[in-house]
Design a protein around this motif. Structure first.
Motif: not given
Length: 306
Positions: A211-213, A293-306, A218-222, A249-253
């Motif tokens: 579980v990432l978050a 939510i999709e933006d947040l998911f991309i952000k969370l998954t891109s840093h999950a293994g760091q 609304e709170a997640l996207v904020a 730019v930390a990430d782009c997609y």
């Protein structure tokens, strides 16, 4: 009585060397429509098998309405409705035969449950003798939901119920879920469609068994406010490549017809446009973007293994 209807605490499960669930924890409140959001292979179906008492956790614990999914599985099965990801009704039985059969398993009958299932069963009632295997994808899911509700459960577990269903049927399905929630039912629904997160009261985002978050949509996207921009130009391919070396730019997609940029605190859009112009992209337009939510998911998954 506790306000928590479903409690998952440190649940882990593996298939050989593959860890499907890794210390998963979250809680669902009574009368809540809670979404488990994640891609295929995230561990959602494994968790549902545990909650539906079809498998036991290798570590951790889970309970529904205070009943442990392992030690009190028999009692638990009478109060939960479970709809697995794959269509699991009898294809060579008719619509009504399936419904009567599943109601009878719990000592119920169609008349007793009809007021509950009527909103979702209304279309199916026009052809009660049609074989379940001959139904369209959306109608199959409505029949499966009707059968899961046939014994009037207190908690409903739905594993990716809208996968492969057309947009209209998806919308109708979620209307039914909200009506059931408004009637007091607790619902845990999983989906790989990120846009469906906004239809839930709260969600947990899961990937690679973790579980990432978890919070309201609304709170997640904020939490991404001010850190997301949108970029466009006449040459989107070159723009994407150039943005990857743009300061701040930390990430782009790619995101639909544009490119989304996750940026750091020192990002300056005007400086970024000058950088792009020097790289041969003088028409780049960069503006703040509203996160999803999709933006947040991309952000969370891109840093999950760091």
């Amino acid at each position: 009585m506790s306000d928590t209807a479903i409690n998952v605490s440190g649940v882990s499960y593996s298939y050989g060397d593959i860890k499907a669930l890794d210390k998963v924890s979250f809680a669902v409140r009574s009368g809540e429509l809670f979404g488990l959001i994640g891609p295929d292979g995230a561990g959602k179906s494994t968790l549902y098998r545990i909650l539906a008492t079809l498998a036991g956790p290798m570590d951790g614990s889970a309970s529904i309405l205070g009943l442990d999914v392992v030690g009190e599985s028999r009692r638990l099965r009478s109060i939960i409705g479970y709809m697995p990801e794959k269509f699991s009704l009898y294809p060579d039985m008719s619509v009504m035969e399936n419904l009567r059969f599943f109601a009878s398993l719990y000592g119920s009958d169609v008349d007793e449950c009809y007021s509950l299932i009527e909103p979702v069963f209304r279309q199916l009632a026009r052809f009660p003798d049609r074989m379940a295997g001959a139904l369209s994808g959306g109608m199959k899911q409505k029949l499966a939901l009707s059968c899961a509700l046939a014994h009037r459960p207190s908690v409903l577990l739905l594993d990716e119920p809208t996968t492969g269903v057309d947009a209209v049927s998806r919308s109708e399905f979620w209307e039914v879920l909200r009506a059931l929630r408004d009637g007091g039912m607790t619902i845990l629904v999983s989906t790989s469609y990120m846009d469906e997160a906004s239809m839930c009261d709260r969600v947990a985002m899961i990937d690679n068994g973790r579980v990432l978050a978890a919070d309201t949509p609304e709170a997640l996207v904020a939490c991404m406010d001010g850190s997301l921009y949108e970029a466009r130009s006449g040459d989107m391919y070159r723009l994407l490549a150039a943005l990857r070396s743009t300061p701040g730019v930390a990430d782009c997609y790619t995101f639909g017809a544009s490119i989304h940029l996750a940026v750091t605190d020192d990002f300056d859009s005007e400086a970024a446009k000058r950088h792009l112009a020097a790289a041969g992209i003088p028409d780049a337009d960069i503006v703040p973007a509203k996160a999803t939510i999709e933006d947040l998911f991309i952000k969370l998954t891109s840093h999950a293994g760091q």
